[in-house]
Design a protein around this motif. Structure first.
Motif, mmCIF file in Angstrom:
data_model
loop_
_atom_site.group_PDB
_atom_site.id
_atom_site.type_symbol
_atom_site.label_atom_id
_atom_site.label_comp_id
_atom_site.label_asym_id
_atom_site.label_seq_id
_atom_site.Cartn_x
_atom_site.Cartn_y
_atom_site.Cartn_z
ATOM 1 N N UNK A 35 -4.516 11.724 7.945
ATOM 2 C CA UNK A 35 -5.718 11.068 7.417
ATOM 3 C C UNK A 35 -6.539 10.410 8.511
ATOM 4 N N UNK A 36 -6.015 10.380 9.706
ATOM 5 C CA UNK A 36 -6.623 9.638 10.828
ATOM 6 C C UNK A 36 -6.661 8.132 10.564
ATOM 7 N N UNK A 37 -5.806 7.652 9.667
ATOM 8 C CA UNK A 37 -5.782 6.225 9.382
ATOM 9 C C UNK A 37 -4.951 5.473 10.417
ATOM 10 N N UNK A 66 -8.969 0.215 -1.419
ATOM 11 C CA UNK A 66 -8.887 0.513 0.011
ATOM 12 C C UNK A 66 -9.535 -0.607 0.821
ATOM 13 N N UNK A 68 1.578 7.553 -6.250
ATOM 14 C CA UNK A 68 0.533 8.462 -6.716
ATOM 15 C C UNK A 68 0.762 9.862 -6.150
ATOM 16 N N UNK A 120 -7.089 3.274 12.219
ATOM 17 C CA UNK A 120 -7.382 2.022 11.512
ATOM 18 C C UNK A 120 -6.258 1.012 11.728
ATOM 19 N N UNK A 132 0.985 4.204 -2.744
ATOM 20 C CA UNK A 132 0.608 5.574 -2.412
ATOM 21 C C UNK A 132 1.781 6.533 -2.618
ATOM 22 N N UNK A 143 0.833 -1.204 0.000
ATOM 23 C CA UNK A 143 0.000 0.000 0.000
ATOM 24 C C UNK A 143 0.865 1.251 0.000
ATOM 25 N N UNK A 150 -9.750 6.915 6.052
ATOM 26 C CA UNK A 150 -9.542 6.539 4.652
ATOM 27 C C UNK A 150 -8.292 7.207 4.082
ATOM 28 N N UNK A 151 -7.692 6.543 3.099
ATOM 29 C CA UNK A 151 -6.560 7.115 2.375
ATOM 30 C C UNK A 151 -7.118 7.826 1.151
ATOM 31 N N UNK A 152 -7.001 9.157 1.084
ATOM 32 C CA UNK A 152 -7.651 9.886 -0.006
ATOM 33 C C UNK A 152 -7.156 9.492 -1.391
ATOM 34 N N UNK A 153 -5.934 8.959 -1.480
ATOM 35 C CA UNK A 153 -5.407 8.666 -2.818
ATOM 36 C C UNK A 153 -5.809 7.285 -3.330
#
Lengths: 265, 251
Positions: free
Chosen positions: A98-100, B94, A17, A103, A14, A10, B85-88
């Protein structure tokens, strides 16, 4: 450790991108070319000067590795100090923004899996950067005959130093939630690691570090230059390999502690 | 399914959560109520394993959050206040990532993702990048990531905050369906935190009310509203009791 691949995958996607990866890659290729050409120009200039003075003995001593590839690698090593913090700055800060983070930390994943996964992603990117550096001396093999072993050892040195810097950059990213701050923290740590020998000399000379010089020795040992230089010159010494392992390992350990600290704050 | 045993969280002198205990049975939908800063979010973060309690513990689906943290976390689907969430990333990518984090076997991953997408009404946007979605869709993606691994327990922190009335209706509908699903799907146990009372009346069967970090009420909704008492009145009565000087815990 089975989530490491998931997290690394992941992260790499990312990274690619985001504009940062492309900016760094482009700049890296351009700077690599510029500094390779300037090393080449200096090399040729040196030969011309020796011919002018008819210094044939010295001319016989001219060596592609010593006089061209090694200065070039040295420059690229210094450039790592700027480029690697840019690659790693978003590693953990983006999770916080992102507040991830919530998660990841509520998933059945250990913190080591998160840290190692992310580190592997950066390591893959850094390998790409070293690969770009390798392209230029590769050209020399087409038109000349540098020593292969010595060149590869130099590349190994660059690779190890970049992996160590990646661990330091990861740590910088884990202790703040702001990318720009993460970049500068990384930059500062790397610069300090460059001037450590100077600090050690000053400290020892002024007696500030005590008479035992244990601190001075430690500071000198922690400095990167002493351990990179031999590799760039083609010398593999286990002590230097241990240095990189210890530095990268310690900073990954610190990163893990910083990520975990969210739980205990 | 969920058993909280004297959960406490202290920040220095401040008691954000103070010995909160409760039990939630399988298939129950419990509304977790309280004014802002009462300790709702902190309690949920302790149940989901994000924050360790200062004292006490919780057992999720038979796994203690201290003794078997990974098993406990595997049993929970969690939607934090802000969808994580990952915006990209695109929606299905996801969800695949979340499914793999939660140990959904590789073979079943595609099916799990499709099911979550279908249940949350995300089919039209499954290839879209999350950063470009509307707030309502992002919230649905947040719910989809909470249910993608079919966890027995769902913890939802203010799932409808900031949405428009139509979106709120849809999300409530979705939560009700998750608690009492159609044939062949297992019922989720749901804890839902909110301070929107009509939401509780619409979907919850039981209410746990906390105020200043302490549990002040734990009753079936039917009992509370028996005889025409409105939930607002209960809420006002319970939260205004022993009015002490301010010093609210921030949740």
């Amino acid at each position: 450790m089975r989530h490491v691949g998931t997290i690394a995958g992941r992260e790499i996607r990312s990274l690619f991108v985001s504009p940062v990866a492309y900016v760094v890659l482009t700049l890296w290729a351009v700077l690599g070319a510029v500094f390779f050409l300037s090393s080449l120009a200096q090399f040729l200039e040196g030969i011309a000067r020796l011919q002018q003075f008819r210094a044939f003995d010295q001319l016989r001593e001219v060596n592609l590795n010593h006089d061209l590839i090694e200065p070039f690698f040295g420059t690229m090593w210094i450039l790592f100090i700027f480029s690697i913090p840019a690659v790693t700055m978003g590693l953990f800060t983006s999770e916080k923004q992102n507040r991830t983070e919530e998660l990841l930390l509520t998933s059945p994943v250990t913190i080591w899996e998160i840290v190692i996964g992310k580190y592997l992603a950066v390591a893959a990117f850094v390998t790409l950067l070293v690969g770009l550096v390798a392209f230029f001396p590769g050209l020399l093999f087409v038109y000349g005959d540098p020593e292969l072993g010595r060149t590869l050892t130099g590349l190994l040195g660059l690779f190890l130093v970049s992996l160590t810097y990646a661990a330091i950059g990861s740590f910088a990213s884990s202790i703040t939630s702001n990318q720009i701050i993460a970049f500068f923290i990384g930059l500062v740590i790397l610069m300090v690691s460059l001037i450590l020998p100077l600090a050690a000399e000053l400290g020892a000379a002024s007696g500030f570090l005590g008479s035992e010089n244990l601190m001075a020795d430690l500071l000198r040992w922690m400095a990167t230059a002493e351990h990179v230089q031999p590799l760039l010159e083609g010398l593999v010494d286990t002590r230097n390999l241990v240095y990189f392992a210890v530095m990268a390992g310690s900073f990954l350990l610190l990163t893990k502690a910083a990520v975990e600290s969210v739980r205990w704050r | 399914m969920i058993e909280a045993r004297e959960l406490s969280k202290r920040y220095g002198e401040l008691r954000a959560v103070d010995e909160v205990s409760f039990t939630v049975e399988r298939g129950e939908v419990v509304g977790f109520l309280g004014p802002n800063g009462a300790g709702k979010t902190t309690t949920m973060r302790m149940i989901t394993g994000f924050l360790p309690p200062s004292d006490g513990t919780a057992v999720i689906d038979g796994a203690d959050i201290f003794a078997q943290p990974l098993d406990a976390r595997r049993a929970v689907g969690y939607l934090p206040e802000t969808p994580p969430v990952y915006p990209e990333m695109d929606v299905s990518g996801y969800l695949r990532f979340v499914a793999s984090l939660h140990d959904v076997p590789r073979r079943e991953r595609r099916e799990a993702v499709d099911r979550a997408i279908e249940r949350c009404g995300l089919s039209e946007v499954r290839r879209r990048v999350i950063g470009q979605l509307s707030k309502g869709y992002k919230q649905r993606v947040g719910i989809a990531q909470a249910i993608v691994h079919s966890p027995p327990v769902l913890v939802l922190d203010e799932p409808t905050v900031g949405l428009d009335p139509i979106q709120i209706g849809e999300i409530r509908q979705l939560i009700s369906e998750l608690a009492s699903p159609r044939d062949g799907e297992s019922a989720h146990t749901v804890i839902l935190s909110t301070h929107i009372l009509p939401e509780v009346e619409a979907i919850c069967r039981r209410v746990i009310l906390i105020n200043r970090g302490r549990k002040v009420l734990d009753q079936p909704l039917a009992e509370l509203t028996a005889g025409g008492t409105r939930l607002e009145e209960v809420f006002a009565r319970e939260t205004s009791r022993d009015e002490a000087p301010a010093g609210e815990a921030s949740a």
